[in-house]
Design a protein around this motif. Sequence first.
Motif, mmCIF file in Angstrom:
data_model
loop_
_atom_site.group_PDB
_atom_site.id
_atom_site.type_symbol
_atom_site.label_atom_id
_atom_site.label_comp_id
_atom_site.label_asym_id
_atom_site.label_seq_id
_atom_site.Cartn_x
_atom_site.Cartn_y
_atom_site.Cartn_z
ATOM 1 N N ASP A 71 52.474 15.957 -17.811
ATOM 2 C CA ASP A 71 51.282 15.413 -18.481
ATOM 3 C C ASP A 71 50.275 15.972 -17.120
ATOM 4 O OD1 ASP A 71 48.978 14.525 -19.817
ATOM 5 O OD2 ASP A 71 50.300 13.524 -21.453
ATOM 6 N N ASN A 72 49.533 16.614 -17.239
ATOM 7 C CA ASN A 72 48.427 16.886 -16.166
ATOM 8 C C ASN A 72 47.552 16.285 -16.341
ATOM 9 O OD1 ASN A 72 49.693 18.494 -15.196
ATOM 10 N ND2 ASN A 72 49.417 20.414 -16.017
ATOM 11 N N ALA A 73 46.854 15.485 -17.298
ATOM 12 C CA ALA A 73 45.560 15.334 -17.862
ATOM 13 C C ALA A 73 46.037 13.709 -17.230
ATOM 14 C CB ALA A 73 45.605 14.992 -18.833
ATOM 15 N N LYS A 74 47.256 13.211 -16.927
ATOM 16 C CA LYS A 74 47.889 11.574 -17.083
ATOM 17 C C LYS A 74 48.348 11.838 -15.321
ATOM 18 C CE LYS A 74 48.464 9.785 -21.487
ATOM 19 N NZ LYS A 74 49.748 9.430 -22.756
ATOM 20 N N ASN A 75 48.461 12.902 -15.219
ATOM 21 C CA ASN A 75 49.277 12.756 -13.437
ATOM 22 C C ASN A 75 50.743 12.389 -13.756
ATOM 23 O OD1 ASN A 75 47.135 14.663 -12.264
ATOM 24 N ND2 ASN A 75 46.300 13.375 -10.381
ATOM 25 N N THR A 76 51.370 12.796 -14.569
ATOM 26 C CA THR A 76 52.770 11.692 -14.774
ATOM 27 C C THR A 76 53.961 12.248 -14.910
ATOM 28 O OG1 THR A 76 51.313 9.871 -15.943
ATOM 29 C CG2 THR A 76 53.999 9.606 -16.104
#
Length: 113
Positions: A71-76
């Motif tokens: 999840d790029n938005a969450k850097n996860t």
Amino acid sequence: VQLQASGGGLVQAGGSLRLSCAVSGSIFAINVMGWYRQAPGKQRELVASIHSGIGTNYADSVRGRFAISRDNAKNTAYLQMNSLKPEDTALYFCNVNGLRGYWGKGTLVTVSS
């Protein structure tokens, strides 16, 4: 840069677990995120990796059972592990940008037979 891994635990053979790795701090670019594992008495090995704009890569031993996502938005990054086997028992490490990149502390996965 800090990597916080979670989701390990004890599961019976055939069960599932989902690992998470959250990246925090200042990092210019995350080109690849990966999961490695190290079993007692064995060398650390790559389990799965996900490369920006390229795709995913899996060890032969987990292909078809594990799935890595990000999840790029969450850097996860996540590692969904299904059909677990006792030989999957290991300390699982999250990694960013390869062997010379950043490492998180391991999360223990134990699969009982």
